[in-house]
Design an enzyme around this catalytic site. Structure first.
Site, short mmCIF file in Angstrom:
data_model
loop_
_atom_site.label_atom_id
_atom_site.label_comp_id
_atom_site.label_asym_id
_atom_site.label_seq_id
_atom_site.Cartn_x
_atom_site.Cartn_y
_atom_site.Cartn_z
N GLU A 101 42.18 33.01 7.39
CA GLU A 101 42.36 32.56 6.46
C GLU A 101 40.64 31.95 5.63
O GLU A 101 40.54 30.82 6.39
CB GLU A 101 42.42 30.55 6.40
CG GLU A 101 44.51 30.66 6.85
CD GLU A 101 45.06 29.85 6.61
OE1 GLU A 101 44.60 28.57 6.07
OE2 GLU A 101 45.98 29.17 7.19
N GLU B 2 46.96 26.33 13.05
CA GLU B 2 46.04 25.18 13.29
C GLU B 2 46.51 23.96 14.22
O GLU B 2 46.28 22.82 13.83
CB GLU B 2 45.82 24.80 12.28
CG GLU B 2 45.24 25.64 11.73
CD GLU B 2 44.71 25.12 9.66
OE1 GLU B 2 43.85 25.64 9.19
OE2 GLU B 2 45.48 24.17 9.40
#
Length: 587
Positions: free
Chosen positions: A237, A156
């Site tokens: 995710e 991320e």
């Protein structure tokens, strides 16, 4: 075997949809890995994903750990023996609601350190870590006869920075070890994808989300089109639950609603269920959330409202998602899951107790300095740090305040507690009544966890302890002794329980428990104040206020025969017995 990423995922030229579940080996007792992975297979999954926390495997600079809960190779071997493909995320930063996002706190001893950047010291530390870690993982690649399909470059990163040279450097280092594909994962927003993905189109971009699969995948598809590529869609995710913080309600997600969103995701691409089983933040490894002007530490339980509970029991969410997999993936082979066994031990009396102040000089050698030092300057990563100095009486009262300290500080004057300050209270004045010519001032500072996500990753508050100093009116106090209390097994062995117990002070309590055989259980913490618990030297976690009032103690930490439990209670509460439960205790 070979794994190809084209418009779809292919294994040996056959298209495959990846159905993966996140299992963090370091949040589970190793004795529970097998059952958890078997239940992942029973769900109908064909893959397991895990982060790899740097600060677990290199807790001190140049000192590495790959045993116990850090035995990653045994975990990977178990997974591939069960036929599961593997997705690995050994990026230096992992987030994961883990202290400092997995980065080792010893990096912060360098005042110039800039994490997740091209800072020379940071890159050199990564290279040294990878030189030890990655050769252990290389044999698991599909190309080497294993089951490892993909390896993550950074995590991320688009939610933190835009440095493409840094990402390229990381990818280059990984490529010297791995020949399986590399990937990144970011939020499904154009800005985040552009910032967090590599300029190398051979590196797969994936997205993280918990709902709105169509919108998230549309953003990923638009990103691919801007680059002129056609790649499979994957949610790296899928947030099927959420983490919890001290003093706040447990966050739950409805099983039916979650399963419906999983179905929408599977209709369009591959999925990694985050989490399949959450587990426990053993030790001091819990992370910390950014809560504006303050920080919000996460609790010991990482149950996450996942498909399996913290202790491994399948939930309604497991059943609902398994049904979706059966209906959406005809090739999925589902089975009934395995259930764990939990017992309640008999109530056990406390056998020994001693005050921290009575044994601290035996537990650690103090470091003396003219001004206060933060933890990281002392080579300390976690736990407690006690600052000690002597106050000379020049008036009947003295007004003191701490400049730049964190996270939670207890004040003691000649072993009498006078104040407790937490977060925004730190910096407020504390008035001390000085009745003797010289008085001893002790400040016990607890590191409650470093931020694991967001702008505060590089905030001064990541350095724990007293960073500025202690003011007496407008003068900084000097001549400090620093006692580092990481509460390692070696430190615990030095506790002399024959010494004095001082009422109202932080104390160690020892309980001996005889067991015919090791079992899983819950320690009931409702009568305790605040502190940590050790079972046979294993740190099973912190306890404090709700919402979770138990500590899960897996059978792995117990042994047949006599077991030593040590409770470090910081609030001055007298502990007389320990009680256990067969069921979790959640408020």
């Amino acid at each position: 075997m070979k794994f190809d990423i084209k418009e779809e995922f292919y294994i040996d030229d056959q298209p495959i949809r990846l159905i993966s579940g996140a299992v963090h080996y370091y949040r589970l007792a190793p004795s529970e890995w097998q059952m958890t992975l078997q239940n992942l297979v029973a769900l109908g999954a064909n893959c397991v994903e895990t982060y790899v926390p740097w600060n677990l495997h290199e807790p001190k600079k140049g000192a590495f750990c790959f045993t116990g809960i850090a035995d990653i190779t045994s975990f990977l071997t178990m997974a591939q023996d069960l036929g599961l493909y593997i997705i690995l995320r050994p990026s230096p930063y992992i987030c994961a609601e883990w202290d400092f996002g997995g980065l080792p706190a010893w990096l912060l001893a360098d005042d110039s350190m800039r994490i997740r950047s091209q800072h020379a010291g940071y890159l050199k530390a990564i290279e040294a870590y990878y030189a030890v870690l990655l050769p252990k993982l290389v044999p698991y690649q599909l190309t080497k006869g294993g089951k490892l399909l993909m390896v993550q470059v950074e995590n991320e990163y688009g939610s933190f920075g835009t440095d493409q040279q840094y990402l390229s450097w990381l990818a280059g280092v990984l490529a010297t070890y791995f020949d399986v594909p590399l990937f990144t994962s970011d939020g499904g927003v154009e800005k985040l994808l552009e910032g967090g993905t590599s300029s190398d189109n051979q590196i797969l971009a994936t997205v993280n989300f918990g709902s709105d699969a169509s919108g998230q995948f549309a953003a990923l598809r638009a990103y691919q089109h801007r680059r002129g590529i056609d790649r499979p869609l994957m949610c790296m995710e899928f947030w099927d639950g959420w983490f919890s913080n001290w003093g706040k309600p447990i966050i739950r997600r409805d099983a039916t609603e979650t399963a419906a969103e999983v179905r929408k995701t599977l209709k369009q691409g591959s999925i990694n269920l985050y989490m399949f089983r959450g587990g426990t933040n053993f030790g001091f490894y819990n992370g910390c959330s950014d809560a504006g002007d303050i920080n919000d530490p996460q609790i010991t339980s990482y149950d996450y409202d996942a498909l399996l509970t913290e202790w491994g029991t399948p939930t309604e969410k497991y059943d609902a998602i398994q049904k979706v997999i059966q209906e959406e993936v005809s090739s999925a082979d589902t089975k009934a899951p395995i259930l764990p066994n939990i017992v309640a031990f008999d109530t056990q009396p406390v056998h020994d107790a001693v005050s921290l102040f009575s044994v601290i000089d035996e537990m650690c050698v103090p470091v003396r300095n003219d001004y206060s030092l933060p933890m990281e300057k002392l080579g300390q990563q976690f736990g407690y740090l006690l600052y000690r100095t002597v106050l000379k009486k020049t008036a009947s009262h003295s007004t003191l305040k701490i400049v730049e300290g964190g996270d939670r500080i207890q004040w003691y004057l000649d072993h009498e507690r006078v104040a407790t300050q937490y977060q925004e209270q730190i910096g407020e004045s504390v008035s001390l009544h000085l009745s003797k010519p010289y008085s001893q001032l002790d400040l016990l500072v607890e590191n409650m966890g470093r931020n694991n996500y967001g702008p505060k990753l590089i905030a001064p508050t990541q350095r724990k302890g007293i960073r500025g100093g202690v003011l007496d009116d407008n003068q900084y106090l000097s001549d400090w002794q620093h006692y580092s209390l990481e509460l390692s097994p070696e430190q615990l062995q030095k506790i002399d329980f024959g010494k004095e117990t001082l009422s109202g002070t932080p104390c160690f309590y020892r309980i001996w428990i005889h067991l015919d055989k090791p079992e899983n259980t819950f320690l009931d913490c409702r009568t305790l104040g605040k502190g940590v618990v050790f079972v046979n030297g294993h740190h099973i976690g912190r306890y404090w206020q709700g919402p979770v009032r138990h500590l899960y103690a897996p059978a792995y930490f117990w042994q047949q025969g006599d077991n030593e439990v040590i409770v470090f209670e910081t609030e001055g509460i007298q502990v007389t017995e320990l009680t256990f439960s067969q069921t979790p205790i959640i408020e």
